[in-house]
Write a protein that holds these residues in place. Structure first.
Motif, PDB file in Angstrom:
ATOM      1  N   ASP A 250       0.731  -1.557  -0.074  1.00 33.66           N
ATOM      2  CA  ASP A 250       0.168   0.166  -0.169  1.00 33.66           C
ATOM      3  C   ASP A 250       1.263   0.996   0.220  1.00 33.66           C
ATOM      4  O   ASP A 250       2.486   1.360  -0.457  1.00 33.66           O
ATOM      5  CB  ASP A 250      -0.799  -0.402   0.641  1.00 33.66           C
ATOM      6  N   HIS A 251       0.449   2.423   0.024  1.00 34.10           N
ATOM      7  CA  HIS A 251       1.178   3.500   0.159  1.00 34.10           C
ATOM      8  C   HIS A 251       2.050   3.945   1.229  1.00 34.10           C
ATOM      9  O   HIS A 251       3.356   4.162   0.867  1.00 34.10           O
ATOM     10  CB  HIS A 251      -0.149   5.007   0.287  1.00 34.10           C
ATOM     11  N   ARG A 252       1.633   3.225   2.184  1.00 34.11           N
ATOM     12  CA  ARG A 252       2.577   3.407   3.136  1.00 34.11           C
ATOM     13  C   ARG A 252       4.110   3.196   2.882  1.00 34.11           C
ATOM     14  O   ARG A 252       5.543   3.064   3.217  1.00 34.11           O
ATOM     15  CB  ARG A 252       2.511   2.180   4.580  1.00 34.11           C
ATOM     16  N   PHE A 253       4.229   2.019   2.496  1.00 36.77           N
ATOM     17  CA  PHE A 253       5.338   1.120   1.506  1.00 36.77           C
ATOM     18  C   PHE A 253       6.633   0.918   2.694  1.00 36.77           C
ATOM     19  O   PHE A 253       7.844   1.192   2.995  1.00 36.77           O
ATOM     20  CB  PHE A 253       6.111   1.890   0.614  1.00 36.77           C
ATOM     21  N   SER A 254       5.838   0.528   4.374  1.00 39.01           N
ATOM     22  CA  SER A 254       6.724   0.127   5.007  1.00 39.01           C
ATOM     23  C   SER A 254       6.963  -1.654   5.930  1.00 39.01           C
ATOM     24  O   SER A 254       7.587  -0.915   6.576  1.00 39.01           O
ATOM     25  CB  SER A 254       6.853   1.148   6.137  1.00 39.01           C
ATOM     26  N   THR A 255       6.458  -1.884   5.472  1.00 39.60           N
ATOM     27  CA  THR A 255       6.215  -3.622   5.992  1.00 39.60           C
ATOM     28  C   THR A 255       8.219  -3.616   5.563  1.00 39.60           C
ATOM     29  O   THR A 255       8.621  -3.159   4.916  1.00 39.60           O
ATOM     30  CB  THR A 255       5.569  -4.943   5.205  1.00 39.60           C
ATOM     31  N   PRO A 256       8.670  -4.802   6.785  1.00 39.94           N
ATOM     32  CA  PRO A 256      10.354  -5.357   6.928  1.00 39.94           C
ATOM     33  C   PRO A 256      10.680  -5.666   5.057  1.00 39.94           C
ATOM     34  O   PRO A 256      11.518  -5.340   4.665  1.00 39.94           O
ATOM     35  CB  PRO A 256       9.706  -6.155   6.922  1.00 39.94           C
TER      36      PRO A 256
END
Length: 252
Positions: free
Chosen positions: A226-232
């Protein structure tokens, strides 16, 4: 430790800089209404430290702990803020890592000062989003409200309070557009985009890939991101893209 720089425009900007000698450093440019304490900025700071790379993160005016009111700013103002910290605090070409609006700003800087840009990594880059918002997302009633009151409130899932879009933001954004003129990117460029991004659709990344000119531009689509693009996995992919840009820049 957070420090402050006064820009040529007189704005007091907060930043954290971890200087290192040697290879080009990395500069992180955050998104609309975000700040330098976000997960991507902090992850990349730790990663850069482990690689022995200089790293700079900062808050645009009206963002985070920098001075100023958010509603007074515009894309051009925040582009000037980014240029000011890069010019004053770094030496030589840098790798710009731009997230969402920061991707737009990094593209403007690459067009205006390519000699200071060793490479680009954009994450869900949102070039010209103010124009898209005005033309395609606002209702006619909302556009009338902007003209009458100078601002409109738009709900966001990223904050408890609505985002305020001002007439200045729309007017200035129209002057900073990327898609209405050539976009040469002679430096290694990596565009990262999630397919589940509802804020910046994957079509924007594809359009950017087709619009920009350069011999080393690649787009990576991550299914389900998604827009956050912040998974490990996404964070690791950002680091890999920076590594690749540095290697390509060094080889050239």
């Amino acid at each position: 430790m957070t420090q402050y720089l006064t820009s040529p425009q007189g704005r007091r900007l907060a930043y954290n800089h971890s200087p290192q000698a040697g290879a080009p450093g990395v500069v992180f440019l955050g998104g609309f209404k975000s700040d330098m304490q976000g997960s991507k900025a902090l992850f990349l700071e730790d990663w850069a430290r482990g690689k022995g790379l200089s790293f700079l993160r900062f808050d645009y005016s009206g963002h985070g702990v920098s001075d100023g009111a958010f509603e007074d700013g515009s894309i051009g103002d925040w582009r000037d803020d980014a240029r000011a910290v890069i010019t004053a605090l770094t030496t030589g070409p840098q790798v710009l890592v731009g997230s969402s609006m920061g991707g737009w700003i990094s593209l403007l800087l690459a067009r205006e000062m390519p000699q200071r840009v060793a490479g680009l990594v954009t994450i869900a880059a949102a070039p010209d989003f103010t124009t898209t918002t005005w033309d395609e997302e606002l209702t006619e009633a909302q556009r009338t409200e902007v003209r009458a009151k100078g601002r409109v409130e738009i709900p966001s899932e990223y904050a408890d309070n609505p985002y305020i879009f001002t007439e200045k933001l729309f007017d200035d954004g129209a002057k900073q557009r990327v898609f209405d003129q050539p976009l040469p990117l002679p430096m290694p460029t990596r565009l990262l985009q999630g397919t589940a991004d509802k804020d910046v659709l994957p079509q924007v990344a594809t359009r950017l890939l087709n619009h920009a000119s350069g011999s080393d531009i690649r787009l990576t689509l991550v299914k389900g991101a998604d827009h956050r693009f912040s998974t490990p996995d996404c964070l690791a992919l950002i680091a890999t893209a920076i590594d690749e840009v540095l290697q390509r820049q060094s080889a050239s």
